[in-house]
Design an enzyme around this catalytic site. Sequence first.
Site, PDB file in Angstrom:
ATOM      1  N   TYR A   1     -16.053  21.382   1.663  1.00  0.00           N
ATOM      2  CA  TYR A   1     -17.499  21.228   1.578  1.00  0.00           C
ATOM      3  C   TYR A   1     -17.886  19.764   1.370  1.00  0.00           C
ATOM      4  CZ  TYR A   1     -22.356  22.022   0.450  1.00  0.00           C
ATOM      5  OH  TYR A   1     -23.716  21.976   0.473  1.00  0.00           O
TER       6      TYR A   1
ATOM      7  N   ASN B   1      -7.032   0.091  -7.134  1.00  0.00           N
ATOM      8  CA  ASN B   1      -6.580   1.491  -7.105  1.00  0.00           C
ATOM      9  C   ASN B   1      -5.599   1.648  -8.255  1.00  0.00           C
ATOM     10  OD1 ASN B   1      -7.953   2.147  -4.697  1.00  0.00           O
ATOM     11  ND2 ASN B   1      -6.294   1.283  -3.470  1.00  0.00           N
TER      12      ASN B   1
ATOM     13  N   HIS C   1       3.048  -1.886 -10.896  1.00  0.00           N
ATOM     14  CA  HIS C   1       2.645  -3.134 -11.570  1.00  0.00           C
ATOM     15  C   HIS C   1       1.128  -3.299 -11.438  1.00  0.00           C
ATOM     16  CE1 HIS C   1       3.965  -7.313 -12.910  1.00  0.00           C
ATOM     17  NE2 HIS C   1       2.646  -7.355 -12.859  1.00  0.00           N
TER      18      HIS C   1
ATOM     19  N   HIS D   1       4.675  -5.869 -16.313  1.00  0.00           N
ATOM     20  CA  HIS D   1       4.821  -4.744 -15.389  1.00  0.00           C
ATOM     21  C   HIS D   1       4.216  -3.457 -15.955  1.00  0.00           C
ATOM     22  CE1 HIS D   1       6.844  -2.536 -12.137  1.00  0.00           C
ATOM     23  NE2 HIS D   1       7.231  -1.650 -13.028  1.00  0.00           N
TER      24      HIS D   1
ATOM     25  N   GLN E   1      -7.044  -5.754  -5.551  1.00  0.00           N
ATOM     26  CA  GLN E   1      -7.022  -6.331  -4.211  1.00  0.00           C
ATOM     27  C   GLN E   1      -8.355  -7.016  -3.909  1.00  0.00           C
ATOM     28  OE1 GLN E   1      -5.280  -4.027  -1.027  1.00  0.00           O
ATOM     29  NE2 GLN E   1      -4.708  -2.348  -2.396  1.00  0.00           N
TER      30      GLN E   1
ATOM     31  N   GLY F   1      -3.439   6.481  -4.557  1.00  0.00           N
ATOM     32  CA  GLY F   1      -2.834   5.767  -3.433  1.00  0.00           C
ATOM     33  C   GLY F   1      -2.231   4.434  -3.802  1.00  0.00           C
TER      34      GLY F   1
ATOM     35  N   HIS G   1      -2.381  -4.172 -10.637  1.00  0.00           N
ATOM     36  CA  HIS G   1      -2.912  -5.165  -9.696  1.00  0.00           C
ATOM     37  C   HIS G   1      -4.161  -4.627  -9.015  1.00  0.00           C
ATOM     38  CE1 HIS G   1      -0.757  -2.446  -6.966  1.00  0.00           C
ATOM     39  NE2 HIS G   1      -1.495  -2.932  -5.996  1.00  0.00           N
TER      40      HIS G   1
ATOM     41  N   CYS H   1       6.459  -8.472  -9.900  1.00  0.00           N
ATOM     42  CA  CYS H   1       6.846  -9.133 -11.144  1.00  0.00           C
ATOM     43  C   CYS H   1       7.177 -10.618 -10.911  1.00  0.00           C
ATOM     44  CB  CYS H   1       8.057  -8.423 -11.768  1.00  0.00           C
ATOM     45  SG  CYS H   1       7.612  -7.012 -12.805  1.00  0.00           S
TER      46      CYS H   1
ATOM     47  N   CYS I   1      10.647  -4.725  -8.829  1.00  0.00           N
ATOM     48  CA  CYS I   1       9.210  -4.732  -8.537  1.00  0.00           C
ATOM     49  C   CYS I   1       8.823  -5.986  -7.754  1.00  0.00           C
ATOM     50  CB  CYS I   1       8.412  -4.669  -9.844  1.00  0.00           C
ATOM     51  SG  CYS I   1       6.653  -4.995  -9.606  1.00  0.00           S
TER      52      CYS I   1
ATOM     53  N   SER J   1       0.493   2.006  -4.510  1.00  0.00           N
ATOM     54  CA  SER J   1       1.890   2.098  -4.096  1.00  0.00           C
ATOM     55  C   SER J   1       2.819   1.286  -4.991  1.00  0.00           C
ATOM     56  CB  SER J   1       2.038   1.653  -2.633  1.00  0.00           C
ATOM     57  OG  SER J   1       1.426   0.409  -2.419  1.00  0.00           O
TER      58      SER J   1
HETATM   59  O1  LIG Z   1     -13.502  26.956  -4.055  1.00  0.00           O
HETATM   60  P1  LIG Z   1     -12.078  26.512  -4.151  1.00  0.00           P
HETATM   61  O2  LIG Z   1     -11.289  26.780  -2.897  1.00  0.00           O
HETATM   62  O3  LIG Z   1     -11.376  27.009  -5.376  1.00  0.00           O
HETATM   63  O4  LIG Z   1     -12.156  24.928  -4.327  1.00  0.00           O
HETATM   64  C1  LIG Z   1     -11.866  23.966  -3.343  1.00  0.00           C
HETATM   65  O5  LIG Z   1     -12.873  23.891  -2.347  1.00  0.00           O
HETATM   66  C2  LIG Z   1     -14.163  23.474  -2.788  1.00  0.00           C
HETATM   67  C3  LIG Z   1     -15.059  23.343  -1.589  1.00  0.00           C
HETATM   68  O6  LIG Z   1     -14.523  22.479  -0.611  1.00  0.00           O
HETATM   69  C4  LIG Z   1     -14.100  22.150  -3.566  1.00  0.00           C
HETATM   70  O7  LIG Z   1     -15.343  21.903  -4.176  1.00  0.00           O
HETATM   71  C5  LIG Z   1     -13.030  22.196  -4.664  1.00  0.00           C
HETATM   72  O8  LIG Z   1     -12.902  20.909  -5.258  1.00  0.00           O
HETATM   73  C6  LIG Z   1     -11.710  22.631  -4.043  1.00  0.00           C
HETATM   74  O9  LIG Z   1     -10.706  22.707  -5.041  1.00  0.00           O
HETATM   75  O1  LIG Z   2      -2.773  -1.627   0.076  1.00  0.00           O
HETATM   76  P1  LIG Z   2      -2.117  -0.532  -0.722  1.00  0.00           P
HETATM   77  O2  LIG Z   2      -2.384  -0.635  -2.186  1.00  0.00           O
HETATM   78  O3  LIG Z   2      -0.649  -0.371  -0.414  1.00  0.00           O
HETATM   79  O4  LIG Z   2      -2.809   0.825  -0.177  1.00  0.00           O
HETATM   80  C1  LIG Z   2      -3.759   1.566  -0.886  1.00  0.00           C
HETATM   81  O5  LIG Z   2      -5.014   0.916  -0.886  1.00  0.00           O
HETATM   82  C2  LIG Z   2      -5.652   0.739   0.381  1.00  0.00           C
HETATM   83  C3  LIG Z   2      -7.025   0.154   0.133  1.00  0.00           C
HETATM   84  O6  LIG Z   2      -7.805   0.951  -0.746  1.00  0.00           O
HETATM   85  C4  LIG Z   2      -5.734   2.047   1.171  1.00  0.00           C
HETATM   86  O7  LIG Z   2      -6.157   1.758   2.486  1.00  0.00           O
HETATM   87  C5  LIG Z   2      -4.400   2.759   1.223  1.00  0.00           C
HETATM   88  O8  LIG Z   2      -4.544   4.021   1.829  1.00  0.00           O
HETATM   89  C6  LIG Z   2      -3.854   2.915  -0.205  1.00  0.00           C
HETATM   90  O9  LIG Z   2      -2.591   3.543  -0.180  1.00  0.00           O
END
Ligand SMILES: O=P(O)(O)O[C@H]1O[C@H](CO)[C@@H](O)[C@H](O)[C@H]1O
Ligand SMILES: O=P(O)(O)O[C@H]1O[C@H](CO)[C@@H](O)[C@H](O)[C@H]1O
Lengths: 347, 347
Positions: free
Chosen positions: B315, B152, B163, B114, B167, B158, B165, B52, B49, B160
């Site tokens: 939507y 995150n 551990h 970790h 930002q 997202g 953390h 760490c 990691c 990555s």
């Molecule tokens: O209606 P569906 O295809 O089951 O559902 C999908 O599309 C919708 C409209 O973009 C979203 O609100 C849902 O989160 C998504 O899973």
């Molecule tokens: O910087 P990280 O943790 O590798 O990346 C993550 O956080 C970022 C900031 O929210 C985003 O832009 C990236 O898409 C996400 O994967």
Amino acid sequence: MSQFEFTHRRKNPLTGNWVLVSPHRNNRPWLGATEKSAPSNLAEHDESCPLCPGNQRANDTHNPEYNKTFVFTNDFGALTSQVAEQAAQLEANPLFEIEAATGECRVICFSPKHNKTLPELSVNEIKDVVDTWTQHYVELSAQYACVHIFENKGAVMGCSQPHPHGQVWAHNHLSTEIQLEQASQHQYQQTHGSNLLADYVKREIADDVRVVYQNDHWLVVVPFWAAWPFETLLVSKDDVRHFGQLTEAQSTALADAIKVLTTRYDNVFNCSFPYSMGWHCAPSDLTDDSHWRMHAHFYPPLLRSATVKKHMVGYEMLAESQRDLSPETAAKILKNASNVHYTEGNQ
Amino acid sequence: MSQFEFTHRRKNPLTGNWVLVSPHRNNRPWLGATEKSAPSNLAEHDESCPLCPGNQRANDTHNPEYNKTFVFTNDFGALTSQVAEQAAQLEANPLFEIEAATGECRVICFSPKHNKTLPELSVNEIKDVVDTWTQHYVELSAQYACVHIFENKGAVMGCSQPHPHGQVWAHNHLSTEIQLEQASQHQYQQTHGSNLLADYVKREIADDVRVVYQNDHWLVVVPFWAAWPFETLLVSKDDVRHFGQLTEAQSTALADAIKVLTTRYDNVFNCSFPYSMGWHCAPSDLTDDSHWRMHAHFYPPLLRSATVKKHMVGYEMLAESQRDLSPETAAKILKNASNVHYTEGNQ
Ligand SMILES: O=P(O)(O)O[C@H]1O[C@H](CO)[C@@H](O)[C@H](O)[C@H]1O
Ligand SMILES: O=P(O)(O)O[C@H]1O[C@H](CO)[C@@H](O)[C@H](O)[C@H]1O
């Protein structure tokens, strides 16, 4: 190397939102989540699919043996046409603004074929989809101010049924995005005396660095303000504000543009390229909609491969969208992708 | 059944965005994508990691043998402090608005462990995280107008590196969200002669239907306009506009509130509950920031279980956010969740 290979921000003139562009960042290692690719061995008809011809759906209805497109009311729609009685009792307070919402949600199956996505259909079959969009737009816009036609493609985009389909959600209120685009386009016309997207189309064709494809009636461009890695804008070259105004020639050209764009998407990473796409048309209750031009946004999440997507999280949710490769680089990749679908090339 | 069990929209007074609420929709079947849960058998130290203590990172640096929090400059930051020369040549055009961006990106390891996420740390250890946020906020806000502190959590968001953390991204420009919140809070104070979030806190405490937790200094509430199923707002009860103003008592109470909220999140589905969370503080270049109140937004994606999330797609991307269960129902679930972490209860 384009002129934009430094950290900068760009503004989306349709919404007022900015996007942070960090072209140097595309080199970072990725150990995070990977997505499953779409299965590539689906049958043309699936007995258990609620969208296939003749099959049973959620409630006790059966689909007809359709052979082109097929449309039904969403069995679990987010909007219903019932007006809530409770709505009358809502209190007015700027911190607790609330209003009742009524509308309709429909599902559009693109074809009887369970295993054929848009790029795998012929231009004629895509033209059937365009005509179906038009028919339901015209019908619903007579009743509702705001008609959203869209497609979620791929499980990673929340699509719950592999059978290729899109949706229509129609309602009386203007959604947040339409409100923003309405205000921006109106303001631009007031200030400059011309149409925002008309001016934009002219400039992109002249510059020719973000154009992905064009035919007589449609332009596909990675917009200057694209947030998603391979985001595109599909916009009419003509003064068309909504589906109700499309001529035969424009509809056929639209089917061609969709065929080319979605084929190239699939060819970027040799996979069924997931995305959400949807149409923005002039609200149907405007007395003057000359500041509008109909267009579709394609928001595909993939960044580096069939399984590594861009996560719009953290900074993006709390500050603003951020992208790694520049829109110009993305446009070049899409421009150079083949018009022959990768599955056909393999035959 | 709350009074809100009909289809309606609510407006977020901080951003102006609306959200469509369809409480009846929570019953639809789900056959779509499922997410992997976080692995629950991580070791306290992982040789491979890069976060760490003592380990090697991307370039040839080694982490110190830290025993509280540890902060370093992001090896692949989206922002750098270099000013681009090309920026001077940018053309001014309302359809092609672009500006150079400079700033700094840092990573904050929450503890040497970790395998310990925020709810698994003691209140004292979380207080170390709060103090580290404060220290870096104070340092960076002396130089940059806008300091975004966020986390995150979980691969689905997202993240990555497992551990735990967070930002910090700091920059001179105001991000889109801060611009919106700045405008809304300022406008509210001009119109009503009082502070938007101060008024909101008072009303939520009095109503007591969306409150999840409160202590002497902090309120946790599912905001009336929540878009994500279990979204919460963590807001100061006092007139505090940014980290630089926190007293010892407020910092300790904040650690307590974070401990309770993140524990309850994990207990909703007995899993390490993913989310993006982040702080919104007054921009540091304001001469008068009395319309601001510091707060954090928690945006967790899970909807029905540890593996079924809400997809904000289609939507939602093209129109506006849509939610199934009502904010009041979500608040009730979070209010009734245990304060004892599910992994401890099992011992
Ligand atoms: O209606 P569906 O295809 O089951 O559902 C999908 O599309 C919708 C409209 O973009 C979203 O609100 C849902 O989160 C998504 O899973
Ligand atoms: O910087 P990280 O943790 O590798 O990346 C993550 O956080 C970022 C900031 O929210 C985003 O832009 C990236 O898409 C996400 O994967």
